[in-house]
Design a protein around this motif. Structure first.
Motif, PDB file in Angstrom:
ATOM      1  N   LEU A   6       0.831  -1.208   0.000  1.00 11.67           N
ATOM      2  CA  LEU A   6       0.000   0.000   0.000  1.00 11.67           C
ATOM      3  C   LEU A   6       0.861   1.251   0.000  1.00 11.67           C
ATOM      4  CD1 LEU A   6      -2.639   1.489   0.142  1.00 11.67           C
ATOM      5  CD2 LEU A   6      -2.633   1.200   2.603  1.00 11.67           C
ATOM      6  N   LYS A  47     -18.575  -9.656  -2.655  1.00  8.91           N
ATOM      7  CA  LYS A  47     -17.277 -10.129  -3.131  1.00  8.91           C
ATOM      8  C   LYS A  47     -16.119  -9.840  -2.188  1.00  8.91           C
ATOM      9  CE  LYS A  47     -18.955 -11.180  -7.244  1.00  8.91           C
ATOM     10  NZ  LYS A  47     -19.014 -12.540  -7.744  1.00  8.91           N
ATOM     11  N   CYS A  48     -16.257  -8.879  -1.310  1.00  5.23           N
ATOM     12  CA  CYS A  48     -15.092  -8.427  -0.544  1.00  5.23           C
ATOM     13  C   CYS A  48     -15.279  -8.537   0.973  1.00  5.23           C
ATOM     14  CB  CYS A  48     -14.782  -6.962  -0.867  1.00  5.23           C
ATOM     15  SG  CYS A  48     -15.017  -6.477  -2.591  1.00  5.23           S
ATOM     16  N   CYS A  51     -13.626 -10.968   3.588  1.00  5.76           N
ATOM     17  CA  CYS A  51     -12.179 -10.928   3.863  1.00  5.76           C
ATOM     18  C   CYS A  51     -11.707  -9.611   4.478  1.00  5.76           C
ATOM     19  CB  CYS A  51     -11.384 -11.183   2.591  1.00  5.76           C
ATOM     20  SG  CYS A  51     -11.405 -12.884   2.028  1.00  5.76           S
ATOM     21  N   HIS A  52     -12.553  -8.599   4.492  1.00  9.76           N
ATOM     22  CA  HIS A  52     -12.082  -7.281   4.943  1.00  9.76           C
ATOM     23  C   HIS A  52     -13.038  -6.627   5.941  1.00  9.76           C
ATOM     24  CE1 HIS A  52      -8.735  -6.786   2.169  1.00  9.76           C
ATOM     25  NE2 HIS A  52      -9.494  -7.238   1.187  1.00  9.76           N
ATOM     26  N   PRO A  65      -6.367  -7.236   5.106  1.00  9.91           N
ATOM     27  CA  PRO A  65      -6.210  -6.096   6.013  1.00  9.91           C
ATOM     28  C   PRO A  65      -7.547  -5.388   6.294  1.00  9.91           C
ATOM     29  CG  PRO A  65      -4.801  -5.855   4.049  1.00  9.91           C
ATOM     30  CD  PRO A  65      -5.620  -7.078   3.844  1.00  9.91           C
ATOM     31  N   ALA A  70      -6.219   0.495   7.220  1.00 10.28           N
ATOM     32  CA  ALA A  70      -5.197   0.611   6.171  1.00 10.28           C
ATOM     33  C   ALA A  70      -5.180   2.016   5.569  1.00 10.28           C
ATOM     34  CB  ALA A  70      -5.442  -0.436   5.080  1.00 10.28           C
ATOM     35  N   GLN A  91      -5.858  -2.581  -6.790  1.00 13.72           N
ATOM     36  CA  GLN A  91      -5.770  -3.803  -5.974  1.00 13.72           C
ATOM     37  C   GLN A  91      -6.783  -4.853  -6.459  1.00 13.72           C
ATOM     38  OE1 GLN A  91      -3.764  -4.766  -3.481  1.00 13.72           O
ATOM     39  NE2 GLN A  91      -4.890  -6.625  -2.959  1.00 13.72           N
ATOM     40  N   PRO A 103      -1.394 -16.510   3.050  1.00 11.15           N
ATOM     41  CA  PRO A 103      -2.286 -15.595   3.781  1.00 11.15           C
ATOM     42  C   PRO A 103      -2.437 -14.262   3.057  1.00 11.15           C
ATOM     43  CG  PRO A 103      -0.238 -15.977   5.007  1.00 11.15           C
ATOM     44  CD  PRO A 103      -0.216 -16.898   3.830  1.00 11.15           C
ATOM     45  N   ALA A 104      -1.556 -13.961   2.115  1.00 12.67           N
ATOM     46  CA  ALA A 104      -1.653 -12.688   1.389  1.00 12.67           C
ATOM     47  C   ALA A 104      -2.426 -12.831   0.083  1.00 12.67           C
ATOM     48  CB  ALA A 104      -0.253 -12.142   1.108  1.00 12.67           C
ATOM     49  N   MET A 106      -5.285 -12.664  -2.466  1.00 15.01           N
ATOM     50  CA  MET A 106      -6.576 -12.044  -2.769  1.00 15.01           C
ATOM     51  C   MET A 106      -6.886 -12.378  -4.226  1.00 15.01           C
ATOM     52  SD  MET A 106      -7.856  -8.125  -2.514  1.00 15.01           S
ATOM     53  CE  MET A 106      -8.692  -7.377  -3.915  1.00 15.01           C
TER      54      MET A 106
HETATM   55  C1  HEC Z   1     -10.191 -14.204  -0.067  1.00 16.39           C
HETATM   56  C2  HEC Z   1     -10.026 -12.975   0.678  1.00 16.39           C
HETATM   57  C3  HEC Z   1     -10.129 -11.656  -0.029  1.00 16.39           C
HETATM   58  C4  HEC Z   1     -11.157 -11.167  -0.793  1.00 16.39           C
HETATM   59  C5  HEC Z   1     -12.428 -11.873  -1.207  1.00 16.39           C
HETATM   60  C6  HEC Z   1     -10.811  -9.790  -1.097  1.00 16.39           C
HETATM   61  N1  HEC Z   1      -9.609  -9.473  -0.548  1.00 16.39           N
HETATM   62 FE1  HEC Z   1      -8.709  -7.660  -0.596  1.00 16.39          FE
HETATM   63  N2  HEC Z   1      -7.071  -8.424   0.298  1.00 16.39           N
HETATM   64  C7  HEC Z   1      -6.955  -9.721   0.771  1.00 16.39           C
HETATM   65  C8  HEC Z   1      -5.611  -9.923   1.291  1.00 16.39           C
HETATM   66  C9  HEC Z   1      -5.075 -11.215   1.898  1.00 16.39           C
HETATM   67  C10 HEC Z   1      -4.918  -8.708   1.106  1.00 16.39           C
HETATM   68  C11 HEC Z   1      -3.450  -8.395   1.458  1.00 16.39           C
HETATM   69  C12 HEC Z   1      -2.548  -8.799   0.325  1.00 16.39           C
HETATM   70  C13 HEC Z   1      -2.412  -7.771  -0.722  1.00 16.39           C
HETATM   71  O1  HEC Z   1      -2.289  -6.567  -0.394  1.00 16.39           O
HETATM   72  O2  HEC Z   1      -2.422  -8.134  -1.911  1.00 16.39           O
HETATM   73  C14 HEC Z   1      -5.873  -7.789   0.490  1.00 16.39           C
HETATM   74  C15 HEC Z   1      -5.589  -6.447   0.205  1.00 16.39           C
HETATM   75  C16 HEC Z   1      -6.544  -5.532  -0.207  1.00 16.39           C
HETATM   76  C17 HEC Z   1      -6.325  -4.108  -0.323  1.00 16.39           C
HETATM   77  C18 HEC Z   1      -5.025  -3.379  -0.010  1.00 16.39           C
HETATM   78  C19 HEC Z   1      -5.026  -2.970   1.439  1.00 16.39           C
HETATM   79  C20 HEC Z   1      -3.631  -2.661   1.932  1.00 16.39           C
HETATM   80  O3  HEC Z   1      -3.491  -2.453   3.133  1.00 16.39           O
HETATM   81  O4  HEC Z   1      -2.698  -2.680   1.111  1.00 16.39           O
HETATM   82  C21 HEC Z   1      -7.480  -3.549  -0.763  1.00 16.39           C
HETATM   83  C22 HEC Z   1      -7.743  -2.101  -1.053  1.00 16.39           C
HETATM   84  C23 HEC Z   1      -8.423  -4.638  -0.951  1.00 16.39           C
HETATM   85  N3  HEC Z   1      -7.821  -5.813  -0.596  1.00 16.39           N
HETATM   86  C24 HEC Z   1      -9.717  -4.479  -1.425  1.00 16.39           C
HETATM   87  C25 HEC Z   1     -10.559  -5.544  -1.754  1.00 16.39           C
HETATM   88  C26 HEC Z   1     -11.795  -5.399  -2.473  1.00 16.39           C
HETATM   89  C27 HEC Z   1     -12.377  -4.085  -2.936  1.00 16.39           C
HETATM   90  C28 HEC Z   1     -12.300  -6.666  -2.625  1.00 16.39           C
HETATM   91  C29 HEC Z   1     -13.558  -7.089  -3.371  1.00 16.39           C
HETATM   92  C30 HEC Z   1     -13.585  -6.801  -4.778  1.00 16.39           C
HETATM   93  C31 HEC Z   1     -11.397  -7.588  -1.960  1.00 16.39           C
HETATM   94  N4  HEC Z   1     -10.356  -6.872  -1.459  1.00 16.39           N
HETATM   95  C32 HEC Z   1     -11.614  -8.955  -1.851  1.00 16.39           C
HETATM   96  C33 HEC Z   1      -7.954 -10.682   0.781  1.00 16.39           C
HETATM   97  C34 HEC Z   1      -9.151 -10.585   0.105  1.00 16.39           C
END
Ligand code: HEC
Length: 247
Positions: A6, A47-48, A51-52, A65, A70, A91, A103-104, A106
């Motif tokens: 980030l 969708k999100c 996990c968040h 996260p 964040a 992202q 664990p990281a 997505m």
């Molecule tokens: C299966 C779990 C999962 C799903 C579903 C998911 N994420 Fe994530 N997301 C993660 C993880 C694990 C990370 C940390 C790894 C990375 O930054 O790539 C992350 C990182 C992020 C970050 C960056 C945050 C940072 O601190 O850098 C954003 C913004 C985000 N996700 C948005 C979304 C959005 C919007 C969606 C839906 C479209 C989504 N995520 C769906 C697991 C998920």
């Protein structure tokens, strides 16, 4: 588990503010005026949210996260919400390429095109903002787990996971009669879930399923209260649990 990308990415966009000093595009707080925030919030829930954490969306997922945390610091550091919009869209489309069991991990492109922009706009407009969504946004997503109690029939209890992918079953309250009981939990969402039951000497757990699979357990229950929940890490804490009352 909070990854470093980030900050790196924000520095990348910060260059835009420097290069274009004085031009509004990089500086103002106006998140995309063409965005459909209601569609964005709905898609975020589906969708999100599993996990968040995102307080305004009542999202309680812990695999990724906490989005409020964040981005709170970035906002304090003076980055505009439009910059955050860009980071979120980026992202969604291009998350870190790591193995699925990391664990990281997505999944990439859970939403694409205009909907990815809508989701990014919704997140950017509400992230780290106190209070609650108002107006039509407030009712865009049905409260997860707010369903009516469900009763077992002929020794079978259906407890589907929330089809929208929220961390919830369709109800938090179920009832059954003493005796043999089969609990089936269908999961239409793409986030994995299972069904487990504990209490009164019972400790049973079904298979982990997703995309339309059904997690099942067969137990013998007697009068009393049991807890049903999902054993996938963070899901019970996120709200995926309820009470089975046998009488
Ligand atoms: C299966 C779990 C999962 C799903 C579903 C998911 N994420 Fe994530 N997301 C993660 C993880 C694990 C990370 C940390 C790894 C990375 O930054 O790539 C992350 C990182 C992020 C970050 C960056 C945050 C940072 O601190 O850098 C954003 C913004 C985000 N996700 C948005 C979304 C959005 C919007 C969606 C839906 C479209 C989504 N995520 C769906 C697991 C998920």
């Amino acid at each position: 588990m909070t990854p470093p990308p980030l900050r790196t990415r924000l520095l990348g966009v910060a260059a835009c503010a420097v290069l274009a000093a004085g031009l509004s595009a990089c500086e103002n707080d106006n998140v995309d005026p063409n965005a459909d925030l209601i569609a964005g919030k709905k898609a975020f829930a589906q969708k999100c949210a599993a996990c968040h954490v995102l307080a305004r969306a009542e999202a309680k997922g812990v695999q990724g996260p906490n989005l409020d945390e964040a981005f709170r610091q970035s906002l304090k550091d003076g980055f505009g919400r439009d910059t955050i919009h860009g980071v979120v869209e980026d992202q969604i489309l291009y998350p870190a390429r790591v193995p699925q069991d990391s664990p990281a991990y997505m999944p990439a492109k859970l939403v694409t095109g205009k909907l990815a922009k809508d989701v990014a706009s919704y997140v950017a407009s509400v992230v780290a903002r106190p209070g609650k969504d108002a107006g039509k946004l407030a009712t865009a997503v049905q409260a997860a787990g707010g369903g009516k109690p469900v009763a077992a029939k002929d020794g079978k209890l259906a407890l589907p996971a929330d089809p929208n992918g929220q961390l919830a079953y369709i109800t938090k309250e179920a009832t059954a009669e003493p005796g043999a009981l089969q609990i089936d939990s269908e999961n239409a969402a793409s986030i994995p879930h299972d069904i487990a039951l504990e209490g009164n000497g019972v400790n049973a757990k079904g298979e982990t399923v997703q995309d339309g699979g059904t997690s099942s357990i067969k137990v013998d229950v007697k009068a009393g209260e049991y807890a049903f929940y999902c054993t996938v890490a963070g899901h019970r804490e996120g709200g995926m649990e309820g009470t089975l009352t046998v009488k």
